[in-house]
Design an enzyme around this catalytic site. Structure first.
Site, PDB file in Angstrom:
ATOM      1  N   LYS A  54       0.841  -1.207   0.000  1.00  0.00           N
ATOM      2  CA  LYS A  54       0.000   0.000   0.000  1.00  0.00           C
ATOM      3  C   LYS A  54       0.875   1.257   0.000  1.00  0.00           C
ATOM      4  O   LYS A  54       0.619   2.210  -0.749  1.00  0.00           O
ATOM      5  CB  LYS A  54      -0.931  -0.008   1.228  1.00  0.00           C
ATOM      6  CG  LYS A  54      -2.048  -1.047   1.128  1.00  0.00           C
ATOM      7  CD  LYS A  54      -2.830  -1.203   2.437  1.00  0.00           C
ATOM      8  CE  LYS A  54      -3.894  -2.294   2.289  1.00  0.00           C
ATOM      9  NZ  LYS A  54      -4.666  -2.534   3.534  1.00  0.00           N
ATOM     10  N   GLN A  98      -4.395  -0.932   9.733  1.00  0.00           N
ATOM     11  CA  GLN A  98      -4.378  -2.286   9.168  1.00  0.00           C
ATOM     12  C   GLN A  98      -4.964  -3.283  10.173  1.00  0.00           C
ATOM     13  O   GLN A  98      -4.591  -3.289  11.341  1.00  0.00           O
ATOM     14  CB  GLN A  98      -2.942  -2.673   8.784  1.00  0.00           C
ATOM     15  CG  GLN A  98      -2.811  -4.007   8.064  1.00  0.00           C
ATOM     16  CD  GLN A  98      -3.480  -4.032   6.695  1.00  0.00           C
ATOM     17  OE1 GLN A  98      -3.627  -3.013   6.031  1.00  0.00           O
ATOM     18  NE2 GLN A  98      -3.893  -5.206   6.260  1.00  0.00           N
ATOM     19  N   ASP A 121     -10.751   3.485   4.495  1.00  0.00           N
ATOM     20  CA  ASP A 121     -11.181   2.092   4.402  1.00  0.00           C
ATOM     21  C   ASP A 121     -12.708   1.948   4.385  1.00  0.00           C
ATOM     22  O   ASP A 121     -13.219   0.880   4.058  1.00  0.00           O
ATOM     23  CB  ASP A 121     -10.643   1.310   5.609  1.00  0.00           C
ATOM     24  CG  ASP A 121      -9.453   0.432   5.256  1.00  0.00           C
ATOM     25  OD1 ASP A 121      -9.402  -0.046   4.109  1.00  0.00           O
ATOM     26  OD2 ASP A 121      -8.594   0.234   6.130  1.00  0.00           O
TER      27      ASP A 121
HETATM   28  N1  GUN Z   1      -6.974  -6.393   6.566  1.00  0.00           N
HETATM   29  C1  GUN Z   1      -7.416  -7.169   5.558  1.00  0.00           C
HETATM   30  N2  GUN Z   1      -7.998  -6.418   4.610  1.00  0.00           N
HETATM   31  C2  GUN Z   1      -7.932  -5.150   5.026  1.00  0.00           C
HETATM   32  C3  GUN Z   1      -8.352  -3.918   4.477  1.00  0.00           C
HETATM   33  O1  GUN Z   1      -8.935  -3.818   3.406  1.00  0.00           O
HETATM   34  N3  GUN Z   1      -8.081  -2.817   5.216  1.00  0.00           N
HETATM   35  C4  GUN Z   1      -7.472  -2.891   6.413  1.00  0.00           C
HETATM   36  N4  GUN Z   1      -7.277  -1.765   7.082  1.00  0.00           N
HETATM   37  N5  GUN Z   1      -7.061  -4.007   6.952  1.00  0.00           N
HETATM   38  C5  GUN Z   1      -7.287  -5.126   6.260  1.00  0.00           C
END
Ligand code: GUN
Length: 285
Positions: A54, A98, A121
């Protein structure tokens, strides 16, 4: 019949190129450079890989990244304090925490602390409410990417029968909402669904997000269906596979997304898109 591949990697790259141009245009016009805060707590190896990808994508597209890698022993109150700071930091337009967080942390309280206007998110209850209303502010990244992949086939969603396998807050529920708002007839299936293979066979659009390796077999898929594989599972032999048995399903589906190279890169592209949209909203004020 052999399915057409939905190449998430190529589609995501195209979207990221466009985002890079949007970023430069925004900086030139308003002086605002979109900024994302990436908060990782602990040392879960899969999360570390996701976060690295990311951050790299943000850098490449010209976004500002503020990186917070916190120890697994971080206290809830310290994490909440950081989020409060980021909520008022003018350089930050999106905040990503995350998941999963270490077990001593109340994840819901943390997600609730993120300003809904910086919730890249789309996990805050306010944004989930707006999504359910059909008036979203931030659409969660993976579901947003899934819809873009379905749209990339050129097939209409309206009037189709869609089956979503999995009912998580992050994928299953929001994907179902987005499909419903696009006038599909949506069924959400899960571990207690009766005759799950029969349900899947009805689907013109099948989205698999149950976290079980190669669960969807060829005989569970309607001929010509659009199949999107959200799963990421590691087999004992080290291979990365989705929730769909790719070799079987490609012989029946009309379109099929691979793993890796399908939904994963799209999730990242949508995170960038959400952050840039947030910055554009701020710049317009
Ligand atoms: N963990 C697994 N998928 C995601 C996601 O799309 N965003 C976040 N913040 N954590 C995750």
């Amino acid at each position: 019949m052999s399915a057409q591949l939905i190449d998430g990697k190529a589609l995501a790259q195209e979207i990221r190129n466009g985002i890079g141009k949007d970023v430069e245009a925004l900086v030139e016009k308003t002086g605002v450079r979109p900024g994302l805060a990436v908060v990782l707590v602990g040392d879960d190896p899969a999360s570390a890989v996701y976060v690295r990808n990311k951050k790299k994508a943000c850098d490449t597209a010209g976004l500002h990244v503020a990186d917070y890698a916190l120890a697994s022993t971080t206290k809830q109150e310290d994490l909440l304090h950081l989020i409060t700071q980021l909520n008022t930091d003018p350089k930050i337009h999106g905040i990503l925490v995350q998941l999963p967080l270490p077990s001593h942390i109340d994840s819901q309280e943390v997600l609730n602390a993120v300003s809904p206007e910086k919730d890249a998110d789309g996990f805050h209850p306010y944004n989930i409410g707006r999504l359910v209303e059909g008036n979203p502010l931030f659409v969660p990244c993976t579901p947003k990417g899934v819809i873009r992949m379905i749209e990339s086939t050129g097939q209409a969603i309206e009037g189709k029968r869609a089956v979503v396998l999995g009912r998580s807050n992050i994928v299953g529920k929001p994907v179902a909402m987005l499909l419903m708002h696009r006038h599909a007839t949506v069924t959400i299936c899960h571990s207690r669904t009766k005759d799950l293979p029969g349900m899947c066979r009805e689907a013109d659009i099948l989205v698999a997000a149950i976290g079980k390796a190669q669960f969807v077999k060829g005989d569970m898929v309607k001929s010509g269906a659009i199949v999107i594989d959200v799963g990421i599972n590691r087999l004992d032999d080290g291979r990365l596979v989705g929730d769909v048995d790719f070799d079987q399903v490609k012989e029946r589906a009309g379109w099929l997304s691979p793993v890796p190279g399908g939904v994963g890169p799209m999730t990242i592209a949508m995170l960038l898109a959400n952050t840039v949209e947030a910055a554009q909203r701020v710049a317009q004020r």
